[in-house]
Design a protein around this motif. Structure first.
Motif, PDB file in Angstrom:
ATOM      1  N   TYR A  35       0.828  -1.201   0.000  1.00  0.00           N
ATOM      2  CA  TYR A  35       0.000   0.000   0.000  1.00  0.00           C
ATOM      3  C   TYR A  35       0.864   1.253   0.000  1.00  0.00           C
ATOM      4  O   TYR A  35       0.644   2.179  -0.764  1.00  0.00           O
ATOM      5  N   CYS A  36       1.848   1.299   0.875  1.00  0.00           N
ATOM      6  CA  CYS A  36       2.716   2.488   0.968  1.00  0.00           C
ATOM      7  C   CYS A  36       3.454   2.739  -0.339  1.00  0.00           C
ATOM      8  O   CYS A  36       3.604   3.877  -0.774  1.00  0.00           O
ATOM      9  N   GLN A  37       3.946   1.659  -0.950  1.00  0.00           N
ATOM     10  CA  GLN A  37       4.693   1.826  -2.199  1.00  0.00           C
ATOM     11  C   GLN A  37       3.775   2.280  -3.339  1.00  0.00           C
ATOM     12  O   GLN A  37       4.222   2.995  -4.238  1.00  0.00           O
ATOM     13  N   SER A  38       2.492   1.863  -3.290  1.00  0.00           N
ATOM     14  CA  SER A  38       1.563   2.235  -4.354  1.00  0.00           C
ATOM     15  C   SER A  38       1.095   3.679  -4.227  1.00  0.00           C
ATOM     16  O   SER A  38       0.912   4.384  -5.230  1.00  0.00           O
ATOM     17  N   HIS A  39       0.896   4.136  -2.997  1.00  0.00           N
ATOM     18  CA  HIS A  39       0.321   5.448  -2.803  1.00  0.00           C
ATOM     19  C   HIS A  39       1.333   6.497  -2.390  1.00  0.00           C
ATOM     20  O   HIS A  39       1.066   7.698  -2.523  1.00  0.00           O
ATOM     21  N   HIS A  40       2.464   6.079  -1.862  1.00  0.00           N
ATOM     22  CA  HIS A  40       3.467   7.044  -1.402  1.00  0.00           C
ATOM     23  C   HIS A  40       4.858   6.561  -1.837  1.00  0.00           C
ATOM     24  O   HIS A  40       5.007   6.074  -2.955  1.00  0.00           O
ATOM     25  N   THR A  41       5.840   6.672  -0.928  1.00  0.00           N
ATOM     26  CA  THR A  41       7.184   6.222  -1.295  1.00  0.00           C
ATOM     27  C   THR A  41       7.410   4.807  -0.804  1.00  0.00           C
ATOM     28  O   THR A  41       7.742   3.903  -1.574  1.00  0.00           O
ATOM     29  N   ASP A  42       7.245   4.588   0.511  1.00  0.00           N
ATOM     30  CA  ASP A  42       7.469   3.242   1.044  1.00  0.00           C
ATOM     31  C   ASP A  42       6.968   3.249   2.468  1.00  0.00           C
ATOM     32  O   ASP A  42       6.566   4.290   3.014  1.00  0.00           O
ATOM     33  N   ILE A  43       7.003   2.066   3.093  1.00  0.00           N
ATOM     34  CA  ILE A  43       6.658   1.974   4.499  1.00  0.00           C
ATOM     35  C   ILE A  43       7.726   2.691   5.289  1.00  0.00           C
ATOM     36  O   ILE A  43       8.909   2.688   4.915  1.00  0.00           O
ATOM     37  N   VAL A  44       7.335   3.372   6.396  1.00  0.00           N
ATOM     38  CA  VAL A  44       8.193   4.320   7.065  1.00  0.00           C
ATOM     39  C   VAL A  44       9.466   3.661   7.590  1.00  0.00           C
ATOM     40  O   VAL A  44       9.456   2.529   8.065  1.00  0.00           O
ATOM     41  N   CYS A 134       3.102   5.127   6.377  1.00  0.00           N
ATOM     42  CA  CYS A 134       3.902   5.364   5.166  1.00  0.00           C
ATOM     43  C   CYS A 134       4.633   6.682   5.272  1.00  0.00           C
ATOM     44  O   CYS A 134       4.338   7.524   6.110  1.00  0.00           O
ATOM     45  N   PHE A 135       5.637   6.833   4.363  1.00  0.00           N
ATOM     46  CA  PHE A 135       6.282   8.135   4.249  1.00  0.00           C
ATOM     47  C   PHE A 135       6.383   8.472   2.775  1.00  0.00           C
ATOM     48  O   PHE A 135       6.377   7.601   1.899  1.00  0.00           O
ATOM     49  N   GLU A 136       6.451   9.778   2.550  1.00  0.00           N
ATOM     50  CA  GLU A 136       6.687  10.260   1.183  1.00  0.00           C
ATOM     51  C   GLU A 136       7.887  11.185   1.261  1.00  0.00           C
ATOM     52  O   GLU A 136       7.886  12.170   1.989  1.00  0.00           O
ATOM     53  N   ALA A 137       8.959  10.819   0.490  1.00  0.00           N
ATOM     54  CA  ALA A 137      10.234  11.543   0.580  1.00  0.00           C
ATOM     55  C   ALA A 137      10.218  12.770  -0.290  1.00  0.00           C
ATOM     56  O   ALA A 137       9.584  12.816  -1.343  1.00  0.00           O
ATOM     57  N   SER A 138      10.920  13.792   0.173  1.00  0.00           N
ATOM     58  CA  SER A 138      11.087  15.004  -0.627  1.00  0.00           C
ATOM     59  C   SER A 138      12.471  15.053  -1.270  1.00  0.00           C
ATOM     60  O   SER A 138      12.737  15.880  -2.122  1.00  0.00           O
ATOM     61  N   CYS A 139      13.428  14.174  -0.828  1.00  0.00           N
ATOM     62  CA  CYS A 139      14.781  14.139  -1.441  1.00  0.00           C
ATOM     63  C   CYS A 139      14.698  13.582  -2.844  1.00  0.00           C
ATOM     64  O   CYS A 139      13.883  12.707  -3.145  1.00  0.00           O
ATOM     65  N   GLU A 149      24.196  11.465   0.513  1.00  0.00           N
ATOM     66  CA  GLU A 149      22.895  10.871   0.772  1.00  0.00           C
ATOM     67  C   GLU A 149      21.986  11.940   1.375  1.00  0.00           C
ATOM     68  O   GLU A 149      22.357  12.624   2.319  1.00  0.00           O
ATOM     69  N   CYS A 150      20.820  12.066   0.791  1.00  0.00           N
ATOM     70  CA  CYS A 150      19.834  13.029   1.290  1.00  0.00           C
ATOM     71  C   CYS A 150      19.080  12.378   2.440  1.00  0.00           C
ATOM     72  O   CYS A 150      18.433  11.337   2.270  1.00  0.00           O
ATOM     73  N   VAL A 151      19.191  12.967   3.619  1.00  0.00           N
ATOM     74  CA  VAL A 151      18.561  12.417   4.819  1.00  0.00           C
ATOM     75  C   VAL A 151      17.346  13.284   5.163  1.00  0.00           C
ATOM     76  O   VAL A 151      17.476  14.489   5.409  1.00  0.00           O
ATOM     77  N   GLU A 152      16.193  12.664   5.121  1.00  0.00           N
ATOM     78  CA  GLU A 152      14.963  13.373   5.460  1.00  0.00           C
ATOM     79  C   GLU A 152      14.948  13.642   6.968  1.00  0.00           C
ATOM     80  O   GLU A 152      15.204  12.739   7.771  1.00  0.00           O
ATOM     81  N   THR A 153      14.671  14.823   7.328  1.00  0.00           N
ATOM     82  CA  THR A 153      14.532  15.186   8.752  1.00  0.00           C
ATOM     83  C   THR A 153      13.185  15.870   8.948  1.00  0.00           C
ATOM     84  O   THR A 153      12.520  16.261   7.998  1.00  0.00           O
ATOM     85  N   PHE A 157      15.705  18.544   5.452  1.00  0.00           N
ATOM     86  CA  PHE A 157      16.550  17.396   5.084  1.00  0.00           C
ATOM     87  C   PHE A 157      17.988  17.872   5.133  1.00  0.00           C
ATOM     88  O   PHE A 157      18.271  19.074   5.078  1.00  0.00           O
ATOM     89  N   LYS A 158      18.842  16.963   5.279  1.00  0.00           N
ATOM     90  CA  LYS A 158      20.270  17.316   5.246  1.00  0.00           C
ATOM     91  C   LYS A 158      21.016  16.306   4.375  1.00  0.00           C
ATOM     92  O   LYS A 158      20.549  15.189   4.137  1.00  0.00           O
ATOM     93  N   CYS A 159      22.198  16.765   3.924  1.00  0.00           N
ATOM     94  CA  CYS A 159      23.030  15.909   3.050  1.00  0.00           C
ATOM     95  C   CYS A 159      24.144  15.278   3.875  1.00  0.00           C
ATOM     96  O   CYS A 159      24.886  15.976   4.572  1.00  0.00           O
ATOM     97  N   SER A 160      24.217  13.980   3.781  1.00  0.00           N
ATOM     98  CA  SER A 160      25.367  13.247   4.343  1.00  0.00           C
ATOM     99  C   SER A 160      26.312  12.968   3.177  1.00  0.00           C
ATOM    100  O   SER A 160      26.056  12.083   2.337  1.00  0.00           O
ATOM    101  N   CYS A 161      27.370  13.796   3.095  1.00  0.00           N
ATOM    102  CA  CYS A 161      28.233  13.749   1.898  1.00  0.00           C
ATOM    103  C   CYS A 161      29.035  12.467   1.823  1.00  0.00           C
ATOM    104  O   CYS A 161      29.486  11.924   2.840  1.00  0.00           O
ATOM    105  N   SER A 162      29.170  12.026   0.620  1.00  0.00           N
ATOM    106  CA  SER A 162      30.044  10.877   0.375  1.00  0.00           C
ATOM    107  C   SER A 162      31.477  11.265   0.673  1.00  0.00           C
ATOM    108  O   SER A 162      31.856  12.454   0.665  1.00  0.00           O
TER     109      SER A 162
END
Length: 564
Positions: A35-44, A134-139, A149-153, A157-162
Motif C-alpha cells: 500500500y505504501c509503495q503504491s500510494h506514497h514512497t514506502d513503508i516508514v 507510510c512516508f513520502e520523501a522530498s529528497c 545521501e539526502c537524509v529526510e529530517t 533534510f540534510k546531506c550526508s556527503c560521500s
C-alpha cells in the motif's frame, strides 16, 4: 482497493522533508508495504530518535498499532526502505522486546500514544493486521549534488556527503597536491571529479632503463593527501662484473657504474681463452646480455703414450695446457717417427703431431726357389723381433742357420741360408758308349739327367736315361754297351773255317775264313764278317765234291792245312 484516510502529518511552508501518511484499514505487513509503495514512497523507516518521538506524539489513534518498515532479515533487524540495520534504537523497543515469542515475529509494530507503551516497538507476526504507516520523501537525485545521501529530517533534510565531498549540498570535492612528471618518468592520471581531486588516480612509469622507487599508483584520498609520496625513477643497475687481475675488462658507463647501457669488453692474458661473450651490455631488465665471462687456460688435446714408448710431460699450469711440454723416447728395437719434444702453443695446438714408435727395420729377406721360409712378424714385416725359419725343398740340403731373428741393431742374427742340391755318384761313359748329361743345380746333383747311347755295333744294356734323386741315388744302375752278335756259323762239311774275334765270339767285326778239303771246291764267299746289325756279310759257304785228280793245292796255306 483500500478505503483509507491519508493524513498529512507534517507540511511546513518553505521546507522540504518527509511527510507521513497512514491508512485506517488494518492489513498484514506485506500488504501494508505494498500500500505504501503504491500510494506514497514506502513503508516508514525511522532514522533517528527524534523522528520516533515526533511520530509517537502526533499519530492519532485509540490504542491503534501501526506497521513500520522494520523487519528481521537473516537474523538482523533491517529498515526495508533504506536497507540499513537498526542503530542506537534500543530504547525504542518496548520492555522485553523483541522476544520472537512464537518464533514467527519478524515484523515490527509501533503503538499509538494512548496505549501503555506509546511510541514503543514490538515484534509481531507479519500475518497480524495493523495499520500501514507510510512516508513520502522530498529528497531527489540532485538534492546532494549526486555526491551524498539526502537524509529526510523533520521540517527539513540534510546531506550526508560521500567520502571526498563537502558543502551543504556536497557540491565541493577534496583536492590533493598537484603531481608532476618524475625525472626520467611519466605520469598518467584519471580525474573523475576534476584534476588532482578526490579519487583521482595517477599511474607512474619510467622510461626504458629506469626503475621506479616507491608506489607506481597513487590515489587522492578524502584527507586531501595522496596514498603515498610521489615515486622516483632511478637508473637500472646490473650486478658488478669481475674478472681475474691477470685478465682485462674495459667498461663504458654512460649513466652510472654498471647500470643501464653500460658496456664491458673482455680479453684474456696470453695462453688463456675467454669462455662466454667478450662483450656484455646492461639491459633495461637489470640483466647483462650474457653471463659473466671468465678466462681459462688454453688446453691442447690430451696426448696418449704411443705404443712401445715412454712420455714425460711438464705441466706448469694444467695438464696438457698452454706451455706444457712432452718428451718422447722409444723402447729398444723401435725408432721415433716425428719430433721427440712437443709444446702446447697459445693456439691450443701442439707444435707437431704426436710421434710414433716404429719397429726397427731389417733388410727384407729374399730367397731362392729351393729355399722355404716361414716368418712371424709381431710388429711389421721384417722388423724388430721378426723371426724366420728355413728349410729346403726335396733334393736340397740347408747350408747356414735354419732360424734368423731381426735384432734392435736392424741386422739379422746370421746370413740368409742357402740350399744346395744333393750329389749323386759320378757317372762315366760306358765302354763303346756315349753319355750326355744336363745339370740343373750342379754336376751330377739333384735333378741332373744323363742320357746313354752306344757306338756302332753295340747295343745298350740298361736304361738309356738316369736321373739323380733326392736320395742321392740314380734312378737305375749305369747301363753298358755290348757288341752286337751274329749267329755262330755251322761246321763246314768237307772244309774248315778260321774265325777271328776282336771283340767277342761271333760279335761285331768278327771274321770267319772258309776253305774246302782237297777234292772239294768252295761254293760262296770265303770270308764272312759280322756287321753292326748282327748280320753276316754273306751266307755261309759250302764245299762241293770234285775228282781227286782235280784237287789242287791253291795256296801254300791251304796245303799246309790239309796235311796238318
Amino acid at each position: 482497493m483500500y478505503f483509507s484516510v491519508m493524513v498529512k502529518i507534517l507540511l511546513l511552508q518553505g521546507t522540504h522533508g518527509w511527510t507521513y501518511h497512514y491508512s485506517n484499514k488494518p492489513v498484514r505487513w506485506a500488504k501494508a508495504r505494498s500500500y505504501c509503495q503504491s500510494h506514497h514512497t514506502d513503508i516508514v523507516a525511522i532514522q533517528n530518535p527524534e523522528e520516533n518521538a515526533y511520530l509517537k506524539n502526533t499519530l492519532p489513534g485509540q490504542g491503534e498499532h501501526y506497521w513500520i518498515g522494520l523487519k528481521k532479515i537473516n537474523d538482523k533487524w533491517t529498515w526495508i526502505a533504506t536497507h540499513r540495520p537498526v542503530e542506537n534504537f534500543t530504547l525504542n523497543w518496548a520492555p522485553g522486546e523483541p522476544n520472537d515469542k512464537r518464533l514467527t515475529e519478524h515484523c515490527v509494530e509501533m503503538q499509538s500514544i494512548r496505549s501503555e507503551f506509546a511510541g514503543k516497538w514490538n515484534d509481531e507476526s507479519c500475518k497480524k493486521r495493523k495499520r500501514p504507516l507510510c512516508f513520502e520523501a522530498s529528497c531527489n537525485a540532485t538534492s546532494c549534488s549526486g555526491h551524498g545521501e539526502c537524509v529526510e529530517t523533520i521540517n527539513n533534510f540534510k546531506c550526508s556527503c560521500s567520502e571526498g565531498f563537502y558543502g551543504s549540498y556536497c557540491e565541493h570535492v577534496v583536492k590533493c597536491e598537484r603531481l608532476a612528471n618524475p625525472d626520467r618518468g611519466v605520469v598518467n592520471c584519471s580525474k573523475p571529479y576534476g584534476e588532482f581531486s578526490y579519487n583521482s588516480t595517477c599511474d607512474f612509469g619510467c622510461v626504458e632503463g629506469y626503475e621506479m622507487t616507491g608506489t607506481s599508483k597513487l590515489q587522492c584520498t578524502s584527507t586531501m593527501a595522496w596514498t603515498a609520496p610521489a615515486p622516483e625513477c632511478t637508473v637500472v643497475n646490473c650486478f658488478t662484473l669481475e674478472i681475474s687481475n691477470l685478465d682485462f675488462m674495459n667498461c663504458s658507463h654512460p649513466l652510472d657504474r654498471f647500470s643501464y647501457n653500460s658496456t664491458c669488453t673482455f680479453s684474456c692474458r696470453e695462453g688463456y681463452v675467454i669462455h662466454g661473450s667478450d662483450r656484455l651490455q646492461c639491459l633495461s631488465s637489470g640483466k647483462w646480455t650474457a653471463h659473466n665471462p671468465f678466462c681459462e687456460v688454453q688446453v691442447c688435446e690430451a696426448l696418449a703414450v704411443p705404443d712401445h714408448s715412454t712420455m714425460r710431460c711438464f705441466h706448469p699450469i694444467e695438464d696438457f695446457s698452454y706451455n706444457s711440454t712432452c718428451a718422447f723416447s722409444c723402447q729398444e728395437g723401435f725408432v721415433l717417427k716425428g719430433l721427440d719434444t712437443l709444446h702446447c702453443r697459445v693456439s691450443g695446438e701442439w707444435t707437431a703431431p704426436a710421434p710414433t714408435c716404429e719397429a726397427v727395420k731389417c733388410d727384407e729377406l729374399k730367397i731362392s726357389h729351393s729355399l722355404l721360409m716361414n716368418c712371424q712378424h709381431p710388429f711389421r714385416p721384417f722388423s724388430y723381433n721378426s723371426t724366420c725359419a728355413f728349410n729346403c725343398k726335396d733334393g736340397f740340403i740347408l747350408h747356414g742357420s735354419d732360424r734368423l731373428e731381426c735384432k734392435a741393431s736392424s741386422n739379422w742374427t746370421a746370413e740368409i741360408p742357402s740350399c744346395k742340391a744333393v750329389q749323386c755318384p759320378l757317372l762315366k761313359s760306358p765302354e763303346s758308349g756315349i753319355i750326355n748329361c744336363s745339370h740343373a743345380f750342379g754336376d751330377f746333383s739333384y735333378s741332373s739327367t744323363c742320357d746313354f747311347s752306344c757306338s756302332k755295333g753295340f747295343v745298350l744294356n740298361g736304361s738309356d736315361r738316369l736321373q739323380c734323386q733326392a736320395s742321392r741315388l740314380w734312378t737305375q744302375e749305369t747301363p753298358s754297351c755290348e757288341a752286337v752278335t751274329c749267329t755262330t756259323p755251322g761246321k763246314l762239311k768237307h772244309g774248315f773255317k778260321n774265325c777271328s774275334h776282336p771283340i767277342g765270339p761271333y760279335s761285331y767285326n768278327s771274321t770267319c775264313d772258309f776253305d774246302c778239303v782237297e777234292g772239294y771246291m768252295l761254293n760262296g764267299s770265303n770270308r764272312l764278317r759280322c756287321g753292326a746289325f748282327g748280320q753276316w756279310t754273306a751266307l755261309e759257304p759250302s764245299c762241293e765234291g770234285n775228282s781227286p785228280s782235280l784237287i789242287n793245292c791253291h795256296t801254300l796255306f791251304t796245303c799246309i792245312v790239309m796235311y796238318c
